[in-house]
Design a protein around this motif. Structure first.
Motif, mmCIF file in Angstrom:
data_model
loop_
_atom_site.group_PDB
_atom_site.id
_atom_site.type_symbol
_atom_site.label_atom_id
_atom_site.label_comp_id
_atom_site.label_asym_id
_atom_site.label_seq_id
_atom_site.Cartn_x
_atom_site.Cartn_y
_atom_site.Cartn_z
ATOM 1 N N ARG A 1 0.826 -1.212 0.000
ATOM 2 C CA ARG A 1 0.000 0.000 0.000
ATOM 3 C C ARG A 1 0.862 1.265 0.000
ATOM 4 N NH1 ARG A 1 -4.673 -1.262 4.431
ATOM 5 N NH2 ARG A 1 -2.940 -2.056 5.654
ATOM 6 N N ARG B 1 0.039 5.986 -1.673
ATOM 7 C CA ARG B 1 -0.937 6.767 -0.915
ATOM 8 C C ARG B 1 -0.350 8.143 -0.628
ATOM 9 N NH1 ARG B 1 -2.626 3.008 4.046
ATOM 10 N NH2 ARG B 1 -0.436 2.386 3.897
ATOM 11 N N PHE C 1 0.133 10.188 2.975
ATOM 12 C CA PHE C 1 -0.078 9.265 4.099
ATOM 13 C C PHE C 1 0.950 9.535 5.194
ATOM 14 C CE2 PHE C 1 1.057 5.208 6.169
ATOM 15 C CZ PHE C 1 -0.154 4.943 6.799
ATOM 16 N N ASP C 2 0.442 9.677 6.439
ATOM 17 C CA ASP C 2 1.305 9.902 7.596
ATOM 18 C C ASP C 2 0.903 8.907 8.673
ATOM 19 O OD1 ASP C 2 2.632 10.732 9.893
ATOM 20 O OD2 ASP C 2 2.438 12.857 9.415
ATOM 21 N N PRO C 3 1.756 7.912 8.987
ATOM 22 C CA PRO C 3 1.366 6.868 9.945
ATOM 23 C C PRO C 3 1.064 7.410 11.330
ATOM 24 C CG PRO C 3 3.714 6.746 9.455
ATOM 25 C CD PRO C 3 3.127 7.709 8.477
ATOM 26 N N LEU D 1 -2.621 8.163 12.410
ATOM 27 C CA LEU D 1 -3.556 7.062 12.627
ATOM 28 C C LEU D 1 -3.858 6.907 14.114
ATOM 29 C CD1 LEU D 1 -1.890 4.390 10.284
ATOM 30 C CD2 LEU D 1 -3.784 5.928 9.713
ATOM 31 N N GLU E 1 -5.613 1.696 14.330
ATOM 32 C CA GLU E 1 -5.286 1.792 12.902
ATOM 33 C C GLU E 1 -3.793 1.562 12.678
ATOM 34 O OE1 GLU E 1 -8.676 5.006 11.374
ATOM 35 O OE2 GLU E 1 -6.735 5.696 12.162
ATOM 36 N N GLU F 1 -2.091 -1.350 10.530
ATOM 37 C CA GLU F 1 -1.211 -0.943 9.416
ATOM 38 C C GLU F 1 0.153 -1.610 9.542
ATOM 39 O OE1 GLU F 1 -0.692 0.946 5.856
ATOM 40 O OE2 GLU F 1 -2.495 1.187 7.093
ATOM 41 N N GLN G 1 6.494 12.796 0.955
ATOM 42 C CA GLN G 1 5.900 11.478 0.782
ATOM 43 C C GLN G 1 6.904 10.387 1.111
ATOM 44 O OE1 GLN G 1 3.718 10.969 -2.867
ATOM 45 N NE2 GLN G 1 3.879 8.738 -2.792
ATOM 46 N N GLY H 1 7.165 10.190 4.736
ATOM 47 C CA GLY H 1 5.928 9.903 5.451
ATOM 48 C C GLY H 1 5.473 11.040 6.344
ATOM 49 N N SER I 1 3.175 14.467 6.645
ATOM 50 C CA SER I 1 2.054 15.146 6.001
ATOM 51 C C SER I 1 2.309 16.648 5.907
ATOM 52 C CB SER I 1 0.766 14.893 6.787
ATOM 53 O OG SER I 1 0.800 15.616 8.015
#
Length: 995
Positions: A864, A867, A870-872, A875, A879, A883, A964, A967, A969
């Motif tokens: 995945r 995306r 996407f910033d872990p 979450l 989540e 992930e 990106q 990671g 945002s």
């Protein structure tokens, strides 16, 4: 001589490849002036070699070999190589996207849609090239050039008359520069009123060929606008000529037809652009260089005035002696052999047109009848002219290569000769004598097309008391340091078989034994078991954090007692900040250069067994070690002549201990595969293989010195900053000892923020990352062990505004990426820096990071990865846990592992990020990464396109892509090292909770 496909040589033995160690001499010459260039060419020709390896690639300077390559269709031009990739369905090359990426920061302009590659004879090969050349060639005949001679003469006269009236002037700006463009305009049928506009377009488009790649990128928007306006003008002119043909080149080309084949509008526009690029700057620079040569040789100028019919001979000699175009690039399309050397497919060479023309300019030899009576007095004819002198009267054995040779021989050569001859004729007719009013200013020799940038002349004026030198005379003393090192080349060739033998021994060393060495296994288990479990008794009264710190301390001590393999493991952990606990990383750092040294008596025994009695070689030898590590320790000493040196000495009885440790590790490693997810990803057998490869090479210091030479050469190819590496004393290098010069400065990790000026931490970060990228991706060799004891910063004597010098030591661990692996790594890095997931994953698959036969699209889907934004850390806990588990599952499903080459690269990169973050926590990280990536592409974009067929997309290498990749945002407006450290801590905590 001819170029052939790869084969065995006449004796049946394999032909040596240019990629073999020591097969091609290395040369690193510093060229500041034209005299240096002539002297360098002379020295290279005397060496007996016809090709050398420079920091910037292979350089062919032998005349016969240069001509052979130029005439062989299996060698294609660099522009053609890019164009062929651009039109190939199997590679994603797109020159237009590449240029758009380079202009990503420029505002929208009329040129946004027009700056693109068009078909022209400079960028085609084979049938396509032959077709265009056949159609164009009908309009570029001697007769066509001769028809323009009256205009050339009249135009030159209009330019020289004001200078004659003034008695002096700046000849480049007032005569040479404005001369060619109106000739091209008249040739095309452009009206006189538009000459000025054409000149401005030409001047702007020439900016593409500046030697400063970053300056080119900064001007690409202006270049795009100029190309757009030029294209629009030519399109309109084509339309006019179709309706009302005139007596000009464009009308003739529009009407050219052969068996119904006509030139398309795009081909016509491409021809005009090529004519401007190839036919304008070359002529103006060659004309200026010719006048500079004659300014240095008044006797030659007087002879020319006395006999103007010799003007063609003077022009030809000028093209040979001081050609404006000095090199041409060629790419081997298959494995090719030239004069006994194999050039693998894809090899890029620089053809030294100027150097080869000089070496090939020896006097012509005429067959003579043998004489029965020997002459006691040498004839005047027997005194051969020097090919490294300007001498229009000397007959030359070979034609010069200023216009190239073979299929890409300059199509406009007749026109260029006519232009130069008519301009020189007008000058000679009007100017009785001339001299320089001030020294000539020359363009940088890094420029693709070279000549004077400013040259002020006195015309028909009384002579000055002291003649000003133009800088075109050959040096009085021909000796020049070309930077060649036959000694180093021989050394690399001698060590190459040793390196191969060591590599061949690794599989046997790491083959899993049926039974491990029981004694060593028991000792290892006992020491590690004590380190882990002793805390239950000794540390029970401490709080949890203190108990962990004590456990890590005991593990570090156990590693130092167990020996080199375990110390290396600790050093690897020390570079894993953000992956391993901070306290464990801090403890393992002490294994880098704070390992207890061996007793002096043992060290002295090793030195004397390798080099003989100490007093016979050294006047002083410090018995105290300045540094001690896993394999060796270093002592300061002085040679017999007083020269200060450092002596690296291998620890005693180390080889047997290493072999036993590897056997234990080889037995244990397979048992860990699949037991713990993170262990599976780290690939324990690969870790053991990495240990074996690095340690076995480190056990032979002769290989380390060869590594040093190769890394040093790779560093010289980078353009940023200053570097220091030790200079080995080769007769003091053995299997267990290295005598070498010291490196100045302090360890990088010992520096404090106050020790560096503003911006120096960022400059160090960029310079070291630039070297790491260039070494891994472009030369295939890089220092593989950045850490506190191996990187030094010397701030003394640093010029204002420049970063301090960076010193590197300890080359035992060196990253090597040869052949397909280097190309795969390049694809991975370029994909990472530009956000191209397909290229990134394809490169990782080729490196072995995923299982055989893995599909990039499947990997991207399973992990995945696609995306944006996407910033872990945004979450929720649930989540994040889901992930993390999905990520591990996807990695294992695709056979993920960490290739050893990637491991070394990441280890170095992690160290640089860590130490820079400590020196300047508030550094704007995104700006640094963007600058590093942009510079890397600007310098190497053309070569990358030829090697991997990758052309960055319009939005690549910008803040969005870097965010990106990291990671992070967009809600974090400023991305600093402090922010990244905090995020890393949060990620570690969450991963721990998810476990």
């Amino acid at each position: 001589m001819n170029s052939t496909t790869a084969a065995l040589n006449g004796t049946g033995a394999p032909i040596r490849s240019v990629d073999d160690e020591g097969a091609v001499p290395f040369a690193d010459f510093a060229i500041g002036e034209f005299a240096d260039l002539v002297a360098m060419s002379r020295e290279l020709s005397r060496s007996g070699d016809w090709v050398v390896r420079t920091p910037f690639g292979l350089f062919v300077h032998g005349y016969d070999e240069a001509r052979t390559i130029l005439r062989d269709p299996a060698w294609i031009s660099m522009l053609a190589g890019i164009a062929m990739l651009d039109g190939s369905g199997r590679t994603p090359v797109n020159f237009n996207a590449f240029m758009a990426r380079a202009r990503r920061d420029a505002p929208p302009s009329p040129g946004d849609e027009a700056m693109r590659a068009r078909p022209n004879v400079l960028a085609m090969e084979g049938d396509d090239h032959h077709r265009l050349r056949r159609l164009f060639g009908r309009a570029f005949t001697p007769a066509a050039a001769d028809r323009l001679r009256p205009f050339m003469a009249a135009h030159a006269a209009r330019l020289i008359d004001p200078l004659m009236a003034a008695g002096s002037g700046e000849i480049v700006a007032e005569f040479c520069d404005p001369y060619p463009v109106p000739v091209i305009c008249r040739l095309l049928g452009v009206t006189d009123d538009d000459w000025g506009q054409f000149g401005r377009w030409a001047e702007t488009i020439f900016g593409l060929f500046d030697g400063d790649a970053e300056a080119v990128v900064a001007r690409l928007d202006d270049i795009a606008v100029a190309q757009a306006e030029l294209s629009a003008y030519v399109v309109d002119l084509i339309s006019q000529r179709r309706q009302n043909p005139a007596d000009d080149l464009l009308s003739e080309l529009i009407g050219v037809s052969e068996e119904g084949d006509r030139l398309s509008p795009d081909e016509l526009i491409g021809m005009v652009e090529a004519l401007l690029i190839a036919g304008t700057d070359t002529t103006r620079n060659q004309l200026g260089a010719t006048l500079a040569v004659l300014a240095d040789r008044p006797e030659q100028y007087a002879a020319l005035r006395a006999d103007p019919d010799r003007i063609p001979a003077y022009v030809e000699e000028s093209l040979r002696y001081i050609g404006a175009v000095r090199t041409a690039m060629r790419i081997a399309t298959t494995d090719l052999v030239v004069d006994g050397l194999l050039f693998p497919a894809g090899t890029v060479v620089m053809i030294g047109l100027h150097a080869a023309s000089l070496s090939g300019g020896c006097p012509a030899r005429e067959a003579a009848e043998p004489s029965s009576t020997p002459s006691s007095t040498p004839s005047i004819a027997s005194v051969e002219p020097d090919p490294y002198e300007f001498d229009p009267a000397a007959p030359r054995e070979h034609p010069h290569l200023a216009f190239g040779s073979g299929a890409h021989h300059c199509l406009g050569a007749f026109l260029a000769r006519a232009e130069l001859q008519e301009a020189l004729r007008v000058f000679v007719e009007r100017v009785e004598h001339f001299e320089l009013d001030e020294p000539v200013q020359w363009k940088p020799l890094s420029m693709g097309i070279w000549g004077p940038s400013r040259m002020r002349l006195r015309l028909n004026a009384p002579a000055l008391s002291a003649r000003v030198d133009a800088g075109t005379m050959p040096p009085a003393h021909a000796q020049i340091d070309t930077g060649t090192s036959a000694e180093r080349d021989r050394y690399l060739a001698e060590v190459a078989p040793l390196r191969r033998a060591i590599a061949a021994s690794v599989p046997e060393l790491i083959e899993r034994p049926r039974f491990p060495p029981l004694g060593r296994l028991v000792v290892t288990a006992a020491r590690i078991g004590w380190a882990v479990y002793a805390g239950r008794l000794l540390d029970r009264r401490l709080d949890p954090d203190e108990r962990r710190e004590q456990t890590y301390r005991r593990l570090r001590l156990a590693a130092t007692k167990l020996g080199p393999a375990y110390i290396k493991l600790a050093q690897l952990i020390a570079a894993g900040e953000g992956v391993f606990p901070d306290a464990l990383v801090a403890e393992c750092r002490l294994c880098r250069d704070q390992v207890p040294p061996e007793p002096w008596s043992a060290i002295r025994s090793v030195v004397e067994s390798e080099l003989g009695e100490l007093h016979l070689r050294f006047s002083e030898f410090d018995s105290e070690a300045t540094a001690a590590a896993s394999i060796a320790q270093v002592h300061e000493a002085r040679l017999g002549d007083g020269t200060r040196v450092m002596v690296k000495v291998q620890r005693t009885r180390i080889r047997k201990r290493v072999e036993r440790d590897l056997a234990v590790l080889a037995w244990i490693a397979p048992k860990l595969v699949g037991r713990i997810p993170i262990t599976a990803l780290a690939n324990p057998p690969a870790l053991v293989e990495l240990f074996a490869e690095t340690i076995t090479e480190e056990l032979d210091f002769r290989v380390e010195v060869a590594n040093l030479f190769e890394v040093d050469r790779a560093l010289r190819a980078t353009t940023a900053g200053r570097w220091q590496v030790p200079e080995p004393v080769l007769d003091g290098v053995t299997e267990r000892v290295i005598v070498m010069s010291p490196v100045a400065g302090r360890p990088l990790s010992e520096l404090q923020p106050a020790d560096l000026a503003d911006g120096e931490a960022a400059a160090i970060f960029r310079q070291m990352n630039d070297a790491l990228l260039h070494g891994a991706c472009m030369t295939g060799v890089f220092h593989g062990d950045f850490h506190a004891g191996n990187v030094f910063i010397d701030t003394d004597g640093t010029p204002p505004g420049q970063p301090p010098a960076i010193g590197l030591v300890d080359f035992g661990i060196t990253g090597r990426l040869e052949g397909p692996k280097r190309v795969a790594f390049l694809r991975y890095v370029v994909g990472l820096l530009t956000g191209d997931l397909q290229s990134q994953i394809a490169g990782m698959i080729d490196l072995g990071a995923f299982g055989p036969g893995s599909n990039p699209e499947r990997v991207i889907e399973d992990l995945r990865l696609d995306r944006p934004g996407f910033d872990p850390l945004e979450l929720t806990e649930d989540e994040f846990t889901a992930e993390f588990r999905a990520l591990i599952s996807g990695l294992l499903a695709n056979g993920a592992r960490i290739p050893k080459e990637l491991m070394l690269f990441i280890k170095n990169f992690a160290y640089l990020c860590s130490v820079t973050g400590e020196l300047e926590p508030e550094m704007e990280v995104l700006a640094q990464f963007e600058r590093i990536a942009s510079s890397f592409f600007a310098r190497n974009g053309v070569r990358m396109a030829t090697e991997i067929g990758f052309s960055p997309a319009p939005d690549d290498v910008d803040e969005r892509i870097i965010r990106q990749a990291m990671g992070i945002s967009p809600r974090h407006e400023r991305v600093t090292w402090r922010l990244i450290r905090g995020r890393r801590t949060d990620l570690k905590d969450r991963v721990g909770n998810s476990g």
